[in-house]
Design a protein around this motif. Structure first.
Motif, mmCIF file in Angstrom:
data_model
loop_
_atom_site.group_PDB
_atom_site.id
_atom_site.type_symbol
_atom_site.label_atom_id
_atom_site.label_comp_id
_atom_site.label_asym_id
_atom_site.label_seq_id
_atom_site.Cartn_x
_atom_site.Cartn_y
_atom_site.Cartn_z
ATOM 1 N N PHE A 58 11.365 51.647 27.784
ATOM 2 C CA PHE A 58 11.275 51.898 26.361
ATOM 3 C C PHE A 58 12.369 51.124 25.664
ATOM 4 O O PHE A 58 13.411 50.857 26.242
ATOM 5 N N GLY A 90 7.167 50.838 23.500
ATOM 6 C CA GLY A 90 6.926 51.563 24.744
ATOM 7 C C GLY A 90 5.927 50.817 25.578
ATOM 8 O O GLY A 90 4.944 50.322 25.072
ATOM 9 N N SER A 115 13.145 54.280 32.401
ATOM 10 C CA SER A 115 12.715 55.679 32.413
ATOM 11 C C SER A 115 13.781 56.567 33.040
ATOM 12 O O SER A 115 14.085 57.646 32.519
ATOM 13 N N LEU A 118 16.725 57.080 30.847
ATOM 14 C CA LEU A 118 16.343 57.900 29.707
ATOM 15 C C LEU A 118 16.362 59.375 30.085
ATOM 16 O O LEU A 118 16.897 60.212 29.360
ATOM 17 N N GLU A 119 15.793 59.664 31.225
ATOM 18 C CA GLU A 119 15.733 61.061 31.666
ATOM 19 C C GLU A 119 17.131 61.616 31.862
ATOM 20 O O GLU A 119 17.444 62.743 31.465
ATOM 21 N N ALA A 122 18.704 62.226 28.543
ATOM 22 C CA ALA A 122 18.090 63.304 27.775
ATOM 23 C C ALA A 122 18.836 64.615 27.979
ATOM 24 O O ALA A 122 18.932 65.439 27.065
ATOM 25 N N ALA A 123 19.345 64.812 29.194
ATOM 26 C CA ALA A 123 20.056 66.049 29.494
ATOM 27 C C ALA A 123 21.333 66.150 28.674
ATOM 28 O O ALA A 123 21.625 67.184 28.079
ATOM 29 N N PRO A 126 20.368 65.584 23.878
ATOM 30 C CA PRO A 126 19.026 66.032 23.501
ATOM 31 C C PRO A 126 18.487 65.332 22.258
ATOM 32 O O PRO A 126 17.284 65.142 22.135
ATOM 33 N N CYS A 129 16.207 62.326 22.704
ATOM 34 C CA CYS A 129 14.805 62.602 22.986
ATOM 35 C C CYS A 129 13.994 62.595 21.704
ATOM 36 O O CYS A 129 12.998 61.885 21.569
ATOM 37 N N LEU A 130 14.462 63.369 20.746
ATOM 38 C CA LEU A 130 13.744 63.474 19.491
ATOM 39 C C LEU A 130 13.664 62.115 18.807
ATOM 40 O O LEU A 130 12.640 61.742 18.237
ATOM 41 N N MET A 132 13.612 59.181 20.147
ATOM 42 C CA MET A 132 12.629 58.323 20.799
ATOM 43 C C MET A 132 11.212 58.739 20.420
ATOM 44 O O MET A 132 10.367 57.895 20.114
ATOM 45 N N VAL A 133 10.967 60.006 20.466
ATOM 46 C CA VAL A 133 9.618 60.472 20.142
ATOM 47 C C VAL A 133 9.277 60.143 18.697
ATOM 48 O O VAL A 133 8.180 59.678 18.396
ATOM 49 N N GLU A 134 10.222 60.355 17.828
ATOM 50 C CA GLU A 134 9.973 60.046 16.417
ATOM 51 C C GLU A 134 9.741 58.556 16.200
ATOM 52 O O GLU A 134 8.901 58.161 15.411
ATOM 53 N N ALA A 136 8.478 56.559 18.351
ATOM 54 C CA ALA A 136 7.143 56.274 18.867
ATOM 55 C C ALA A 136 6.090 56.672 17.840
ATOM 56 O O ALA A 136 5.107 55.957 17.625
#
Lengths: 234, 234
Positions: A58, A90, A115, A118-119, A122-123, A126, A129-130, A132-134, A136
Motif C-alpha cells: 500500500f 493499493g 502488508s 502495516l500490520e 497498526a498495533a 491505531p 489504520c483509519l 489508510m482506510v479513509e 482508500a
DNA sequence: CGCGGTTTTGAATTCAATCAATGACAGTGG
DNA sequence: CCACTGTCATTGATTGAATTCAAAACCGCG
C-alpha cells in the motif's frame, strides 16, 4: 475507436502538484513520522514504476503524477487511474500482471509500505489504520466519479466532466490551471479518440464553458448552469 | 443515450449470492467476532439504504446485492457500483449527497462500523486494519476493471466485458449463471442504451460467445479466444 | 387471461471513429 | 541562427456505429 497509433510520449513537465493542501500536510507528517518503516522513492517523468510496486503493498503519492494503465494485446492503451499528490494506492495481488504504472511528471515521489509492516504498525498506531482506510475510500470515490464521467452520453459531456474534475483536483491558486496530461492521455482515460477530445474542447470553448491559454492552460467558466456541475447533470 | 424512460423497477429475486466462498467465510467469522461493535441490518428488494449509510462509515455486504447509483437532474440514472456479498463499502463524507444506495435483491444484509469504533478496534485487533484496507483495495480493483470495460471501443465489447466480470463474480457451481440485474441495470452501469445492450447480447449469442437460457440464464462459452478475456483484449 | 414490466427487433437519425492532412511548438544538430 | 524532426494539437470529409423513436414479442403474476 482505435487508439494505438499514438506516440505515447509524454510532454508536460509538471512537478510539485498538490491536490488538497491540508491532506498533503497530513500525509507529509505521517510520512516523516513513519520514517524507516516505509520506503520513499522518486521517479523521473515517463519512468516505469512496475518493479517498485511488484509486491502487494500500500502506498500514496507524495508529489507529481502516477498513471495506472492497461495495455491491450493489440497495443491499445487505457488509463484507469491518474494519481496525484495525496492519492492512495493499493495493489491487488494480480494487479501487477494486468496493470502497469509510470510517472507522468518529473519529480514524482511515491511512498509505500508492505502488508507486514502495516500490520505491525497498526498495533502501535491505531490512527494509521483509519487513515489508510479513509484514503482508500477517497480513491474509491474518485474512481466512481470517473465512472460517472465516462458513462456520460456524449463525448462533449465526457470531456467537460473530465476537465471539471481535473480542475477541482489541481491547485487553483492561479488561473488558468495547467493541465497535467496530454489530449492523448485524456482520450485514453475517458475512452474516446484524440480527435474527438480536441473537437469537444473546441466546442466547449466556443460555448464559453471553458477558456484556454495555450493547449494546457485551462479556466473553467463556472456559470450557474455549471455550478451544479458534474455529478449533477449528465 | 437518454435513459430515463425506463420503469426502474426491479425483477430478479436473487438471494444468498456469494462472490468468493473463502472470503465470504472470513467475513462471516469476522462479523460474528466483532459482535456488538458493528451493526448488521437486512434489506428487502428495492429498499433504499440511504439512511443507514448516512454517517460516514465503513462496511461490507454479507448477502444479496447493493446498487450505488447517481440520479442526474433530468432523471437519468447511472449505476456506479454493484456490490455483492463480500464487497467492501466506504463512504466519503460527501458521497451521501451525490449517491444513493438500494438493495437489488431480497435478503440483502449489510454490516457497517463507525469510524470511532474502527479506530478503537484497530488497537486491539491489528489484523482488522489490514483486512479493511485489503477489502478497500479489492473494491478499487473492481472499479478499475469496470472502467476498463466501460472504456471499450464498441458496445458489444462493453457488454461482453460486463457479462464476463459478472459471471466471474457469481457462484458458478451450476451453469447457467443467473444474472442478478436487468438489461436496464446493465445499460445504466455500462453507459449505453438498453436497446444496445439487447442487440449486443443477441450478437454475442449469434457469434457463440455466450449462451442464454431465458433472459437471465447466462453461460459464457470460454473459447480460447475468450480465455485471454478482458482485461487482455479490448 | 389480461396487465405491467421486460426484452427484443426495426428504421431513421445523430454522433463518434477513422482516414488524411495541416499547423504549432520544442528540441537537435548543422 | 535556422532548417530539421518528432510529437502534440487541430480541422475536414467520410464511414460506421449507437441512439432514438416506435412497436412487437415475451414473461411473470395477480
Amino acid at each position: 475507436m482505435e487508439m494505438n497509433r499514438r506516440p505515447h510520449a509524454i510532454s508536460g513537465e509538471q512537478n510539485g502538484l498538490r491536490a488538497d493542501p491540508a491532506r498533503q500536510q497530513e500525509l507529509l507528517s505521517l510520512t516523516r513520522e513513519l520514517g524507516t518503516e516505509l520506503s520513499v522513492r522518486p521517479f523521473r517523468r515517463s519512468e516505469c514504476c512496475d518493479g517498485y510496486f511488484a509486491s502487494g503493498a500500500f502506498g500514496w503519492v507524495l508529489a507529481g503524477i502516477v498513471r495506472k494503465t492497461h495495455i491491450f494485446e493489440n497495443g491499445q492503451r487505457r488509463i484507469v487511474d491518474v494519481m496525484m499528490a495525496g492519492d492512495f494506492f493499493g495493489l491487488d495481488p494480480d494487479d501487477a500482471s494486468t496493470f502497469s504504472f509510470d510517472a507522468a511528471a518529473d519529480g514524482t515521489v511515491v511512498a509505500k509500505i508492505t502488508s507486514q509492516k502495516l500490520e505491525a504498525l497498526a498495533a502501535s498506531r491505531p490512527s494509521l489504520c483509519l487513515f489508510m482506510v479513509e484514503s482508500a475510500c477517497r480513491t474509491i470515490s474518485r474512481l466512481e466519479r470517473h465512472i460517472l464521467v465516462q458513462g456520460c452520453t456524449t463525448s462533449t459531456k465526457k470531456v467537460r466532466g473530465y476537465l471539471q474534475s481535473m480542475a477541482r483536483r489541481l491547485p487553483r491558486d492561479r488561473t488558468p490551471v495547467k493541465l497535467p496530461l496530454s489530449r492523448y492521455d485524456i482520450a485514453d482515460h475517458v475512452g474516446i479518440a484524440v480527435e474527438t477530445v480536441s473537437r469537444a474542447i473546441t466546442e466547449l470553448q466556443r460555448r464559453g464553458v471553458i477558456e484556454l491559454e495555450g493547449p494546457r492552460g485551462l479556466s473553467m467558466r463556472c456559470s450557474y448552469e455549471l455550478a451544479k456541475g458534474l455529478p449533477g447533470e449528465p
